[in-house]
Design a protein around this motif. Structure first.
Motif, PDB file in Angstrom:
ATOM      1  N   ARG A   1       0.834  -1.203   0.000  1.00  0.00           N
ATOM      2  CA  ARG A   1       0.000   0.000   0.000  1.00  0.00           C
ATOM      3  C   ARG A   1       0.867   1.252   0.000  1.00  0.00           C
ATOM      4  NH1 ARG A   1      -4.787   0.304   4.085  1.00  0.00           N
ATOM      5  NH2 ARG A   1      -5.720  -0.786   2.320  1.00  0.00           N
TER       6      ARG A   1
ATOM      7  N   THR B   1       0.194   5.421   0.361  1.00  0.00           N
ATOM      8  CA  THR B   1      -0.785   6.428   0.741  1.00  0.00           C
ATOM      9  C   THR B   1      -0.182   7.798   0.462  1.00  0.00           C
ATOM     10  OG1 THR B   1      -1.619   4.962   2.459  1.00  0.00           O
ATOM     11  CG2 THR B   1      -2.227   7.280   2.621  1.00  0.00           C
TER      12      THR B   1
ATOM     13  N   ASP C   1      -3.325   0.343  -3.564  1.00  0.00           N
ATOM     14  CA  ASP C   1      -3.061  -1.014  -3.089  1.00  0.00           C
ATOM     15  C   ASP C   1      -2.741  -1.879  -4.299  1.00  0.00           C
ATOM     16  OD1 ASP C   1      -3.741  -0.503  -0.374  1.00  0.00           O
ATOM     17  OD2 ASP C   1      -5.860  -0.858  -0.791  1.00  0.00           O
TER      18      ASP C   1
ATOM     19  N   GLY D   1      -7.964   4.290  -4.550  1.00  0.00           N
ATOM     20  CA  GLY D   1      -9.025   5.109  -3.986  1.00  0.00           C
ATOM     21  C   GLY D   1      -8.562   6.554  -4.033  1.00  0.00           C
TER      22      GLY D   1
ATOM     23  N   TYR E   1      -9.690  10.041  -2.850  1.00  0.00           N
ATOM     24  CA  TYR E   1     -10.624  10.745  -1.968  1.00  0.00           C
ATOM     25  C   TYR E   1     -10.351  12.242  -2.135  1.00  0.00           C
ATOM     26  CZ  TYR E   1     -10.966   6.079   0.047  1.00  0.00           C
ATOM     27  OH  TYR E   1     -11.138   4.724   0.228  1.00  0.00           O
TER      28      TYR E   1
ATOM     29  N   TRP F   1      -5.677 -10.755   2.302  1.00  0.00           N
ATOM     30  CA  TRP F   1      -6.163  -9.842   3.334  1.00  0.00           C
ATOM     31  C   TRP F   1      -6.102  -8.433   2.763  1.00  0.00           C
ATOM     32  CZ3 TRP F   1      -3.023  -6.887   7.281  1.00  0.00           C
ATOM     33  CH2 TRP F   1      -3.875  -6.153   8.105  1.00  0.00           C
TER      34      TRP F   1
ATOM     35  N   PRO G   1      -7.068  -4.780   3.900  1.00  0.00           N
ATOM     36  CA  PRO G   1      -7.581  -3.886   4.928  1.00  0.00           C
ATOM     37  C   PRO G   1      -8.364  -2.723   4.306  1.00  0.00           C
ATOM     38  CG  PRO G   1      -5.193  -3.664   4.732  1.00  0.00           C
ATOM     39  CD  PRO G   1      -5.615  -4.737   3.786  1.00  0.00           C
ATOM     40  N   ASP G   2      -9.256  -2.169   5.088  1.00  0.00           N
ATOM     41  CA  ASP G   2      -9.977  -0.976   4.678  1.00  0.00           C
ATOM     42  C   ASP G   2      -8.962   0.113   4.351  1.00  0.00           C
ATOM     43  OD1 ASP G   2     -12.734   0.517   4.762  1.00  0.00           O
ATOM     44  OD2 ASP G   2     -11.324   1.799   5.858  1.00  0.00           O
ATOM     45  N   GLN G   3      -9.287   0.969   3.398  1.00  0.00           N
ATOM     46  CA  GLN G   3      -8.337   2.024   3.034  1.00  0.00           C
ATOM     47  C   GLN G   3      -8.183   3.087   4.119  1.00  0.00           C
ATOM     48  OE1 GLN G   3      -9.239   3.253  -1.058  1.00  0.00           O
ATOM     49  NE2 GLN G   3      -7.710   1.762  -1.707  1.00  0.00           N
ATOM     50  N   GLY G   4      -9.074   3.112   5.083  1.00  0.00           N
ATOM     51  CA  GLY G   4      -8.888   3.972   6.254  1.00  0.00           C
ATOM     52  C   GLY G   4      -9.163   5.450   6.033  1.00  0.00           C
TER      53      GLY G   4
ATOM     54  N   THR H   1     -15.309   9.032   4.463  1.00  0.00           N
ATOM     55  CA  THR H   1     -15.955   9.878   3.461  1.00  0.00           C
ATOM     56  C   THR H   1     -16.002  11.304   3.999  1.00  0.00           C
ATOM     57  OG1 THR H   1     -18.132   9.355   4.340  1.00  0.00           O
ATOM     58  CG2 THR H   1     -17.322   8.007   2.511  1.00  0.00           C
TER      59      THR H   1
END
Length: 159
Positions: free
Chosen positions: A47, A49, A71, A121, A123, A146, A148-151, A154
């Protein structure tokens, strides 16, 4: 401990790491580097970010801001992080709509790395009072991965 395969003469060389490199003038001018994945048989997610991504509105020239989460499940290649940082930074002077920026980044990485799976994603912070979030992936993720949520919540404004 498994022995790591060394980079041979036929493998790509890293061109940006360890050098002082100016920010590319455009995404098209940016160089991405890749390195061999030392664990090509393992199923894992990497990942990146970028919470301070910026580009320009193609109509007004005003800056747009986003929190990007990339990701991917590597196969043969890993993206070299400095080259990715410079590539993402090259969008600072690039005029494009949110959807175009997000999908262009995903397309370039997917074509360059040929990963098992990739998703992005985007945002985006509000423009004209409306936040625009953009999501894309190459297809179904591998089974037993696995993810994970992108964290990134919204957009909620002040509330």
């Amino acid at each position: 401990m498994a022995k790591r395969k060394s980079v041979g003469a036929t493998e790509p060389k890293v061109s940006l790491l360890g050098k002082e490199v100016p920010l590319p003038q455009s995404p098209e001018a940016a160089t991405l580097d890749r390195v061999p994945n030392p664990h090509p048989g393992k199923l894992y997610l990497a990942r990146f970010t970028a919470p301070e991504f910026t580009s320009l509105c193609p109509v007004t020239g005003q800056p747009d801001f986003a929190h990007l989460v990339i990701d991917y499940v590597p196969k043969r290649w890993l993206v070299e992080s400095k080259s990715l940082k410079l590539y993402l930074g090259s969008f600072r002077n690039h005029g494009a709509f949110h959807e175009d920026c997000t999908i262009a980044i995903a397309d370039r990485l997917a074509q360059f790395l040929s990963p098992r799976w990739l998703r992005i994603g985007g945002y985006w912070y509000p423009r004209g009072g409306i936040p625009i979030d953009v999501f894309w992936q190459t297809g179904r993720p591998p089974a037993d991965l696995w993810i994970p949520d992108q964290g990134v919540a919204t957009y909620r404004g002040r509330g």
